[in-house]
Write an enzyme that holds these catalytic residues in place. Structure first.
Site, PDB file in Angstrom:
ATOM      1  N   ARG A  20      50.719  66.892 112.023  1.00  0.00           N
ATOM      2  CA  ARG A  20      51.329  65.622 112.255  1.00  0.00           C
ATOM      3  C   ARG A  20      51.934  66.041 114.536  1.00  0.00           C
ATOM      4  O   ARG A  20      51.739  65.687 114.750  1.00  0.00           O
ATOM      5  CB  ARG A  20      52.421  65.256 111.435  1.00  0.00           C
ATOM      6  N   HIS A  24      50.747  65.555 118.342  1.00  0.00           N
ATOM      7  CA  HIS A  24      50.959  65.401 120.083  1.00  0.00           C
ATOM      8  C   HIS A  24      50.337  66.453 121.106  1.00  0.00           C
ATOM      9  O   HIS A  24      49.814  65.892 121.967  1.00  0.00           O
ATOM     10  CB  HIS A  24      52.177  65.644 119.978  1.00  0.00           C
ATOM     11  N   SER A 174      64.721  66.746 118.847  1.00  0.00           N
ATOM     12  CA  SER A 174      63.497  66.401 119.336  1.00  0.00           C
ATOM     13  C   SER A 174      63.144  67.368 120.708  1.00  0.00           C
ATOM     14  O   SER A 174      61.614  67.234 121.150  1.00  0.00           O
ATOM     15  CB  SER A 174      63.486  65.459 119.543  1.00  0.00           C
ATOM     16  N   HIS A 203      65.061  70.708 112.102  1.00  0.00           N
ATOM     17  CA  HIS A 203      63.434  70.518 112.744  1.00  0.00           C
ATOM     18  C   HIS A 203      63.865  71.576 114.098  1.00  0.00           C
ATOM     19  O   HIS A 203      64.471  70.127 115.154  1.00  0.00           O
ATOM     20  CB  HIS A 203      63.009  69.091 112.742  1.00  0.00           C
ATOM     21  N   TYR A 294      62.409  64.646 125.260  1.00  0.00           N
ATOM     22  CA  TYR A 294      61.882  64.083 124.264  1.00  0.00           C
ATOM     23  C   TYR A 294      60.648  64.570 124.053  1.00  0.00           C
ATOM     24  O   TYR A 294      59.964  64.461 125.068  1.00  0.00           O
ATOM     25  CB  TYR A 294      61.738  62.782 123.504  1.00  0.00           C
TER      26      TYR A 294
END
Length: 349
Positions: A20, A24, A174, A203, A294
């Site tokens: 996932r 990117h 992030s 995360h 981000y």
């Protein structure tokens, strides 16, 4: 209602997000065969949860975020058919994905619904958590860009998610901008607020080189779920590498159920060949961590840099100054044009 998938022998539950967040880095070009081989290797190593979706979650395949080579629902189905023990998770962002996307992902074998919002906008996730719990899905909440607000305010947003049916709320770094105590303070604030109502997760990203260290801080502060990606396969400089996390956790006595040697083999022999390149802590990634950008902005910034002939690291620094968040990637075009005008004005003097 779904119980939390958590083996009593674990101290923390690991989620691998190579398929996932790694989307990117791969510009969303995963093939079905790559997903099948990676899931098989992670499953064999004992990874409890594997996340599979477009990098920006269900419905992310678009002009703004980039189109998937293989439809994400097809990839979720392949992952679920391949996994023997691992649970398949999927990410959705309210406003990008829809309730129908959640239902389809469940029908394709996804069993853990991870719902992400900006860290001040937990209220937009309420109806989605409600639906997910009605469907019998396990739920996880992502409070993204967690470095931008105080631990106290983050805990208030976590309460909104927990009250809506979220079973674990993540502190999501992030931008890879949090530094040690920043992680500890936020995780502790969420643990204190949520108590037994929901677990807390973390995360991390490697944009300041702290993904593993920050994850250790999170566990020591009470986090029960931790994300990582094999070989750092993720946005920006990548996520905390699962194989390194397992090595460190083994050394400090944190039980995960993942075999260190098997996950090291999976990272080297299966995940690495699927990567377009290694995830690097280069100037661009470092600027993102330093400026609080981000992580998924990296590839977009490189694209606009090439298009307009302006330095990508300058684009990213200004994105940080503007406090842009996920979903505002198109503003990189405005920044590129701004820098271009400045360059032309300076050249004409």
């Amino acid at each position: 209602m779904s119980d939390i998938f958590f083996n009593p022998i674990w101290d923390v539950r690991m989620t691998d997000t190579s398929l996932r967040d790694g989307s990117h880095h791969k510009r969303h070009q995963f093939t079905g065969e790559e997903v099948r081989s990676i899931v098989a290797a992670l499953d064999a190593a004992g990874v409890p949860v594997i996340e599979v979706t477009h990098g920006d979650g269900l419905g992310g395949s678009s002009f703004n975020y980039g189109f998937s080579k293989t439809p994400e629902q097809e990839l979720i189905k392949i992952a679920a058919e391949t996994a023997k023990e691992s649970k398949i998770a999927f990410l959705m962002l309210p406003g990008v994905g829809t309730k129908e996307d959640i239902k389809e992902a469940q029908n394709n074998g996804g069993s853990i619904c991870r719902i992400a919002t900006h860290c001040t906008e937990a209220d937009v996730s309420i109806q989605h958590f409600g639906l997910a719990r009605e469907l019998g899905l396990e739920t996880v909440g992502f409070l993204m860009m967690a470095h931008t607000i105080s631990p106290e305010k983050l805990a208030q947003q976590a309460r909104i998610m927990a009250d809506a049916g979220c079973q674990c709320v993540y502190v999501v770094d992030s931008a890879g901008a949090l530094v040690l105590e920043g992680v500890r303070d936020r995780v502790q604030a969420l643990v204190a607020e949520l108590g037994s109502d929901a677990q807390v997760g973390f995360h991390g990203h490697e944009n300041l080189g702290l993904g593993v260290a920050n994850s250790v801080e999170a566990v020591r502060a009470g986090a029960k779920q931790i994300d990582g990606s094999c070989r750092r396969f993720g946005a920006g400089a990548g996520n905390a590498p699962v194989e390194a996390l397992i090595g460190v956790f083994d050394k400090i006595g944190v039980k995960t159920g993942i075999d260190f040697f098997d996950i090291a083999d999976a990272a080297e022999e299966v995940v690495a060949p699927a990567m377009p390149a290694e995830c690097l802590l280069d100037r661009n990634a470092l600027i993102m961590g330093y400026s609080g950008v981000y992580s998924s902005f990296l590839k977009h910034a490189i694209r606009q840099s090439e298009r307009y002939g302006v330095p990508a690291h300058q684009l990213l620094h200004r994105a940080g100054q503007r406090k842009l968040i996920g979903g505002q990637e198109d503003q990189l075009i405005d920044i590129a044009l701004e820098i271009k005008r400045e360059q032309e004005a300076a050249a004409s003097k």
